[in-house]
Structure formats: structure tokens, C-alpha cells
Design a protein around this motif. Structure first.
Motif, PDB file in Angstrom:
ATOM      1  N   LEU A 190       0.825  -1.206   0.000  1.00 57.41           N
ATOM      2  CA  LEU A 190       0.000   0.000   0.000  1.00 57.41           C
ATOM      3  C   LEU A 190       0.862   1.259   0.000  1.00 57.41           C
ATOM      4  O   LEU A 190       0.541   2.242  -0.682  1.00 57.41           O
ATOM      5  N   LEU A 191       1.967   1.236   0.748  1.00 55.47           N
ATOM      6  CA  LEU A 191       2.876   2.383   0.751  1.00 55.47           C
ATOM      7  C   LEU A 191       3.509   2.594  -0.618  1.00 55.47           C
ATOM      8  O   LEU A 191       3.620   3.728  -1.091  1.00 55.47           O
ATOM      9  N   GLU A 192       3.925   1.513  -1.250  1.00 56.85           N
ATOM     10  CA  GLU A 192       4.528   1.619  -2.582  1.00 56.85           C
ATOM     11  C   GLU A 192       3.528   2.162  -3.589  1.00 56.85           C
ATOM     12  O   GLU A 192       3.877   2.984  -4.442  1.00 56.85           O
ATOM     13  N   GLU A 193       2.284   1.726  -3.486  1.00 61.97           N
ATOM     14  CA  GLU A 193       1.235   2.223  -4.380  1.00 61.97           C
ATOM     15  C   GLU A 193       1.018   3.722  -4.166  1.00 61.97           C
ATOM     16  O   GLU A 193       0.900   4.484  -5.137  1.00 61.97           O
ATOM     17  N   ILE A 215       1.844   9.429  -5.956  1.00 56.28           N
ATOM     18  CA  ILE A 215       2.404  10.759  -5.709  1.00 56.28           C
ATOM     19  C   ILE A 215       3.410  11.114  -6.804  1.00 56.28           C
ATOM     20  O   ILE A 215       3.406  12.229  -7.331  1.00 56.28           O
ATOM     21  N   LYS A 216       4.249  10.157  -7.158  1.00 58.28           N
ATOM     22  CA  LYS A 216       5.244  10.397  -8.200  1.00 58.28           C
ATOM     23  C   LYS A 216       4.573  10.734  -9.527  1.00 58.28           C
ATOM     24  O   LYS A 216       4.997  11.638 -10.240  1.00 58.28           O
ATOM     25  N   LEU A 217       3.507  10.026  -9.862  1.00 61.43           N
ATOM     26  CA  LEU A 217       2.791  10.290 -11.113  1.00 61.43           C
ATOM     27  C   LEU A 217       2.173  11.679 -11.114  1.00 61.43           C
ATOM     28  O   LEU A 217       2.184  12.374 -12.132  1.00 61.43           O
ATOM     29  N   VAL A 218       1.645  12.088  -9.976  1.00 57.61           N
ATOM     30  CA  VAL A 218       1.055  13.426  -9.871  1.00 57.61           C
ATOM     31  C   VAL A 218       2.145  14.476 -10.031  1.00 57.61           C
ATOM     32  O   VAL A 218       1.967  15.472 -10.739  1.00 57.61           O
ATOM     33  N   GLU A 219       3.275  14.262  -9.373  1.00 54.93           N
ATOM     34  CA  GLU A 219       4.374  15.229  -9.482  1.00 54.93           C
ATOM     35  C   GLU A 219       4.907  15.323 -10.905  1.00 54.93           C
ATOM     36  O   GLU A 219       5.238  16.411 -11.370  1.00 54.93           O
TER      37      GLU A 219
END
Length: 68
Positions: free
Chosen positions: A50-53, A58-62
Motif C-alpha cells: 500500500l505504501l509503494e502504491e 504521488i510520483k505520477l502526480v508530481e
């Protein structure tokens, strides 16, 4: 494991903490301790997934930049 897959991060982490506390008490028979350890491993893996997801989201949003 199916029930673990349906837990939120918070629910899984809370259960994992409770399992650790029970195991640390030293009052459980060996077989019960092993069973709790196995469930704890599954809960830990679920929390990690769940943390990795969340990190990926977040990375995709950034990477997508600011929304207009």
C-alpha cells in the motif's frame, strides 16, 4: 489472506502492532506465536504494498505537473 487484502493501511498497521504486542508478552504457546508471526508477515507485506502504491501515485502526480 483475502481478509488482509481488504484492510486499509491503518487497519493493517494497527493489527500488526497488536500482534507484535501479544507476541512480545511471551505468554503464547509456540504454535500460536508461529501463526501470529505468519499473519504478521502478511500484514507487513500488505502495508508495504500500500505504501509503494501511494508513493507511485504521488510520483505520477508530481511528474504530470500542476493542474490548471
Amino acid at each position: 489472506m483475502d481478509d488482509i487484502a481488504n484492510l486499509s493501511y491503518e487497519e493493517a498497521y494497527e493489527e500488526l502492532e497488536a500482534l507484535v504486542a501479544r507476541m512480545e508478552s511471551g505468554e503464547l504457546p509456540l504454535e500460536k506465536s508461529v501463526a501470529l508471526y505468519e499473519r504478521g508477515q502478511k500484514l507487513s507485506a500488505h502495508c508495504q504494498a500500500l505504501l509503494e502504491e501511494a508513493e507511485l501515485r504521488i510520483k505520477l502526480v508530481e511528474e504530470s505537473g500542476p493542474a490548471d
